[in-house]
Design a protein around this motif. Structure first.
Motif, PDB file in Angstrom:
ATOM      1  N   ALA A 144       0.856  -1.190   0.000  1.00 31.98           N
ATOM      2  CA  ALA A 144       0.000   0.000   0.000  1.00 31.98           C
ATOM      3  C   ALA A 144       0.894   1.242   0.000  1.00 31.98           C
ATOM      4  O   ALA A 144       1.797   1.362   0.836  1.00 31.98           O
ATOM      5  N   GLN A 145       0.631   2.119  -0.931  1.00 30.79           N
ATOM      6  CA  GLN A 145       1.416   3.345  -1.062  1.00 30.79           C
ATOM      7  C   GLN A 145       0.463   4.526  -1.060  1.00 30.79           C
ATOM      8  O   GLN A 145      -0.388   4.640  -1.942  1.00 30.79           O
ATOM      9  N   TRP A 146       0.570   5.381  -0.049  1.00 32.56           N
ATOM     10  CA  TRP A 146      -0.277   6.568   0.054  1.00 32.56           C
ATOM     11  C   TRP A 146       0.643   7.778   0.129  1.00 32.56           C
ATOM     12  O   TRP A 146       1.253   8.047   1.169  1.00 32.56           O
ATOM     13  N   LEU A 147       0.766   8.499  -0.967  1.00 30.43           N
ATOM     14  CA  LEU A 147       1.684   9.629  -1.047  1.00 30.43           C
ATOM     15  C   LEU A 147       0.902  10.914  -1.267  1.00 30.43           C
ATOM     16  O   LEU A 147       0.215  11.068  -2.281  1.00 30.43           O
ATOM     17  N   GLY A 148       1.024  11.829  -0.329  1.00 30.74           N
ATOM     18  CA  GLY A 148       0.376  13.122  -0.437  1.00 30.74           C
ATOM     19  C   GLY A 148       1.394  14.239  -0.557  1.00 30.74           C
ATOM     20  O   GLY A 148       2.569  14.078  -0.214  1.00 30.74           O
ATOM     21  N   ALA A 149       0.936  15.382  -1.039  1.00 29.90           N
ATOM     22  CA  ALA A 149       1.813  16.544  -1.200  1.00 29.90           C
ATOM     23  C   ALA A 149       1.368  17.679  -0.270  1.00 29.90           C
ATOM     24  O   ALA A 149       1.528  18.856  -0.604  1.00 29.90           O
ATOM     25  N   VAL A 150       0.823  17.312   0.891  1.00 33.54           N
ATOM     26  CA  VAL A 150       0.292  18.314   1.820  1.00 33.54           C
ATOM     27  C   VAL A 150       1.378  19.294   2.258  1.00 33.54           C
ATOM     28  O   VAL A 150       1.138  20.506   2.358  1.00 33.54           O
ATOM     29  N   PHE A 151       2.584  18.770   2.546  1.00 26.00           N
ATOM     30  CA  PHE A 151       3.661  19.623   3.046  1.00 26.00           C
ATOM     31  C   PHE A 151       4.593  20.110   1.947  1.00 26.00           C
ATOM     32  O   PHE A 151       5.524  20.874   2.215  1.00 26.00           O
ATOM     33  N   SER A 152       4.386  19.659   0.706  1.00 26.15           N
ATOM     34  CA  SER A 152       5.245  20.070  -0.398  1.00 26.15           C
ATOM     35  C   SER A 152       4.497  20.934  -1.410  1.00 26.15           C
ATOM     36  O   SER A 152       4.969  21.171  -2.511  1.00 26.15           O
ATOM     37  N   SER A 153       3.312  21.389  -1.016  1.00 22.43           N
ATOM     38  CA  SER A 153       2.525  22.298  -1.845  1.00 22.43           C
ATOM     39  C   SER A 153       1.680  23.151  -0.908  1.00 22.43           C
ATOM     40  O   SER A 153       1.626  22.895   0.292  1.00 22.43           O
ATOM     41  N   GLU A 154       1.034  24.143  -1.444  1.00 27.60           N
ATOM     42  CA  GLU A 154       0.157  24.963  -0.613  1.00 27.60           C
ATOM     43  C   GLU A 154      -1.160  24.213  -0.412  1.00 27.60           C
ATOM     44  O   GLU A 154      -1.957  24.079  -1.327  1.00 27.60           O
ATOM     45  N   SER A 155      -1.374  23.713   0.794  1.00 25.72           N
ATOM     46  CA  SER A 155      -2.543  22.902   1.090  1.00 25.72           C
ATOM     47  C   SER A 155      -3.207  23.397   2.363  1.00 25.72           C
ATOM     48  O   SER A 155      -2.521  23.679   3.355  1.00 25.72           O
ATOM     49  N   PRO A 156      -4.541  23.476   2.374  1.00 26.67           N
ATOM     50  CA  PRO A 156      -5.237  23.867   3.600  1.00 26.67           C
ATOM     51  C   PRO A 156      -5.159  22.797   4.682  1.00 26.67           C
ATOM     52  O   PRO A 156      -5.524  23.043   5.828  1.00 26.67           O
ATOM     53  N   PHE A 157      -4.662  21.608   4.314  1.00 25.32           N
ATOM     54  CA  PHE A 157      -4.607  20.509   5.271  1.00 25.32           C
ATOM     55  C   PHE A 157      -3.253  20.381   5.959  1.00 25.32           C
ATOM     56  O   PHE A 157      -3.022  19.417   6.685  1.00 25.32           O
ATOM     57  N   ALA A 158      -2.360  21.342   5.754  1.00 23.87           N
ATOM     58  CA  ALA A 158      -1.087  21.347   6.467  1.00 23.87           C
ATOM     59  C   ALA A 158      -1.310  21.896   7.877  1.00 23.87           C
ATOM     60  O   ALA A 158      -0.751  22.921   8.279  1.00 23.87           O
ATOM     61  N   THR A 159      -2.138  21.202   8.637  1.00 22.96           N
ATOM     62  CA  THR A 159      -2.592  21.650   9.948  1.00 22.96           C
ATOM     63  C   THR A 159      -1.607  21.238  11.041  1.00 22.96           C
ATOM     64  O   THR A 159      -0.772  20.343  10.840  1.00 22.96           O
ATOM     65  N   PRO A 160      -1.684  21.860  12.209  1.00 20.43           N
ATOM     66  CA  PRO A 160      -0.724  21.538  13.282  1.00 20.43           C
ATOM     67  C   PRO A 160      -0.681  20.055  13.646  1.00 20.43           C
ATOM     68  O   PRO A 160       0.403  19.499  13.862  1.00 20.43           O
ATOM     69  N   TRP A 161      -1.836  19.389  13.720  1.00 21.88           N
ATOM     70  CA  TRP A 161      -1.780  17.989  14.138  1.00 21.88           C
ATOM     71  C   TRP A 161      -1.098  17.119  13.082  1.00 21.88           C
ATOM     72  O   TRP A 161      -0.385  16.169  13.421  1.00 21.88           O
ATOM     73  N   ARG A 162      -1.281  17.446  11.800  1.00 20.46           N
ATOM     74  CA  ARG A 162      -0.594  16.689  10.750  1.00 20.46           C
ATOM     75  C   ARG A 162       0.910  16.956  10.778  1.00 20.46           C
ATOM     76  O   ARG A 162       1.705  16.049  10.519  1.00 20.46           O
ATOM     77  N   ARG A 163       1.296  18.182  11.066  1.00 16.14           N
ATOM     78  CA  ARG A 163       2.724  18.473  11.169  1.00 16.14           C
ATOM     79  C   ARG A 163       3.335  17.725  12.346  1.00 16.14           C
ATOM     80  O   ARG A 163       4.496  17.296  12.289  1.00 16.14           O
ATOM     81  N   GLU A 164       2.578  17.572  13.404  1.00 11.58           N
ATOM     82  CA  GLU A 164       3.084  16.861  14.583  1.00 11.58           C
ATOM     83  C   GLU A 164       3.141  15.352  14.356  1.00 11.58           C
ATOM     84  O   GLU A 164       4.136  14.700  14.674  1.00 11.58           O
ATOM     85  N   LYS A 165       2.071  14.780  13.786  1.00 12.98           N
ATOM     86  CA  LYS A 165       1.954  13.314  13.704  1.00 12.98           C
ATOM     87  C   LYS A 165       2.371  12.748  12.351  1.00 12.98           C
ATOM     88  O   LYS A 165       2.691  11.560  12.256  1.00 12.98           O
ATOM     89  N   GLY A 166       2.328  13.530  11.297  1.00 11.01           N
ATOM     90  CA  GLY A 166       2.827  13.101   9.999  1.00 11.01           C
ATOM     91  C   GLY A 166       1.936  12.123   9.267  1.00 11.01           C
ATOM     92  O   GLY A 166       0.808  11.827   9.660  1.00 11.01           O
ATOM     93  N   ALA A 167       2.504  11.583   8.182  1.00  7.02           N
ATOM     94  CA  ALA A 167       1.752  10.711   7.282  1.00  7.02           C
ATOM     95  C   ALA A 167       1.310   9.423   7.953  1.00  7.02           C
ATOM     96  O   ALA A 167       0.267   8.865   7.607  1.00  7.02           O
ATOM     97  N   LEU A 168       2.108   8.911   8.885  1.00  8.27           N
ATOM     98  CA  LEU A 168       1.750   7.653   9.537  1.00  8.27           C
ATOM     99  C   LEU A 168       0.325   7.717  10.065  1.00  8.27           C
ATOM    100  O   LEU A 168      -0.466   6.783   9.874  1.00  8.27           O
ATOM    101  N   TRP A 169      -0.014   8.832  10.702  1.00 11.75           N
ATOM    102  CA  TRP A 169      -1.321   8.944  11.343  1.00 11.75           C
ATOM    103  C   TRP A 169      -2.392   9.522  10.426  1.00 11.75           C
ATOM    104  O   TRP A 169      -3.574   9.305  10.647  1.00 11.75           O
ATOM    105  N   ASP A 170      -1.986  10.257   9.395  1.00 15.38           N
ATOM    106  CA  ASP A 170      -2.988  10.862   8.511  1.00 15.38           C
ATOM    107  C   ASP A 170      -3.427   9.904   7.410  1.00 15.38           C
ATOM    108  O   ASP A 170      -4.623   9.678   7.208  1.00 15.38           O
ATOM    109  N   VAL A 171      -2.471   9.328   6.672  1.00 12.19           N
ATOM    110  CA  VAL A 171      -2.844   8.436   5.582  1.00 12.19           C
ATOM    111  C   VAL A 171      -2.638   6.957   5.918  1.00 12.19           C
ATOM    112  O   VAL A 171      -3.157   6.085   5.221  1.00 12.19           O
ATOM    113  N   GLY A 172      -1.900   6.683   7.000  1.00 10.38           N
ATOM    114  CA  GLY A 172      -1.774   5.304   7.450  1.00 10.38           C
ATOM    115  C   GLY A 172      -3.116   4.634   7.694  1.00 10.38           C
ATOM    116  O   GLY A 172      -3.309   3.467   7.324  1.00 10.38           O
TER     117      GLY A 172
END
Length: 294
Positions: A144-172
């Motif tokens: 399973a490969q889930w690749l997002g560009a939330v932190f590598s583009s201008e995204s409204p979803f670059a929220t504090p909790w995602r910055r803290e917990k990262g992809a493991l918790w958001d797309v995992g």
């Protein structure tokens, strides 16, 4: 079913509020949020009441939909369940096992229904594929490969909790929601390592005898973003079909699932207990990641 919305952020505005207001089987009653001005604005946009007291909202509705960071969601979900509200929750259910277990216990004690919105599970083509592959014996491994560009583009979803917990918790949670019904529960997280940015590589050992690998990122180059799941076994190779459904129609189907669970008393496959299991697996992976060198 009379339902209220907790949360006023981008996901609440883009997905939850349109889904609740556009659903013929729901009576969208009101909004509560942590920011009064945003709460008022979102409520006015959909012609519903803006609540400044969350307990008052609980008292006025049969169910709540939650569009809040997981740490905030877990506490409010348990309170809503104890108030007798059915729960339409977001993933991840919680970011600690203790928080997730508290939600499950509140749901069980109150006898309310719960559904966690794992998007892929409510998209018709992917959901049908998952059911079909779960009936196929002999899977050897999965990817399973889930690749997002939330932190590598201008995204409204670059929220504090995602910055803290990262992809493991958001797309995992998305990846696990596809693999677990097909390959079985996870016996052990056998390996976990970081890649570029917040990228996480995780290896799982499943009760069905297969292994799987996850590659998860929110810092992928935009041109490389996307999701893919591949299963390999005795019958060959199976690939998860894509869906162009967007967020609102699947969320409406999740609301239908909640209504059915509340009416029949039969738990949905993506209930809070399943959400807790996902949290347990991600916690084990996070422990391995934090034990290794970054």
């Amino acid at each position: 079913m009379r339902i209220g919305l907790l949360g006023t952020g981008p996901w609440a505005q883009m997905a939850h509020a349109p889904a609740l207001s556009g659903h013929d089987g729901l009576d969208f009653a009101g909004v509560w949020g942590r920011r009064p001005e945003a709460t008022k604005e979102l409520a006015e946009r959909h012609g519903v009441r803006a609540y400044d007291d969350v307990e008052a909202l609980f008292a006025d509705v049969d169910a709540v939909a939650v569009a809040l960071p997981p740490k905030v969601q877990a506490d409010l979900a348990a309170r809503a369940a104890r108030a007798g509200c059915h729960l339409l929750l977001d993933k991840p259910l919680a970011v600690t096992v203790e928080q997730g277990r508290a939600v499950v216990e509140a749901v069980e004690e109150a006898g309310v229904a719960s559904v966690v919105f794992f998007t892929t599970r409510f998209q018709p083509e992917p959901a049908a594929w998952i059911t079909e592959q779960a009936a196929v014996p002999g899977w050897f491994t999965g990817r399973a490969q889930w690749l997002g560009a939330v932190f590598s583009s201008e995204s409204p979803f670059a929220t504090p909790w995602r910055r803290e917990k990262g992809a493991l918790w958001d797309v995992g949670p998305h990846a696990l929601s596809v693999l677990l019904p097909v390959l079985g529960d996870v016996r052990r997280v056998t390996a976990a390592a970081y890649g570029p940015g917040d990228t996480a590589h995780v290896v799982l050992d499943h009760t069905g005898g297969a292994s799987s690998t996850l590659t998860l990122s929110l810092t992928a180059p935009p041109a490389a973003s996307g999701a893919a799941v591949e299963l390999l076994g005795e019958t060959g190779v199976a690939v998860l079909p894509e869906s162009s459904d967007g967020a609102v129609p699947p969320l409406m189907r999740a609301a239908d699932a909640l209504r059915a669970a509340a009416r029949t008393g039969r738990p949905h496959a993506c209930d809070a207990a399943f959400g807790l299991r996902v949290t347990e697996i991600l916690t084990a992976a996070e422990d391995l990641l934090n034990g290794g060198a970054r």
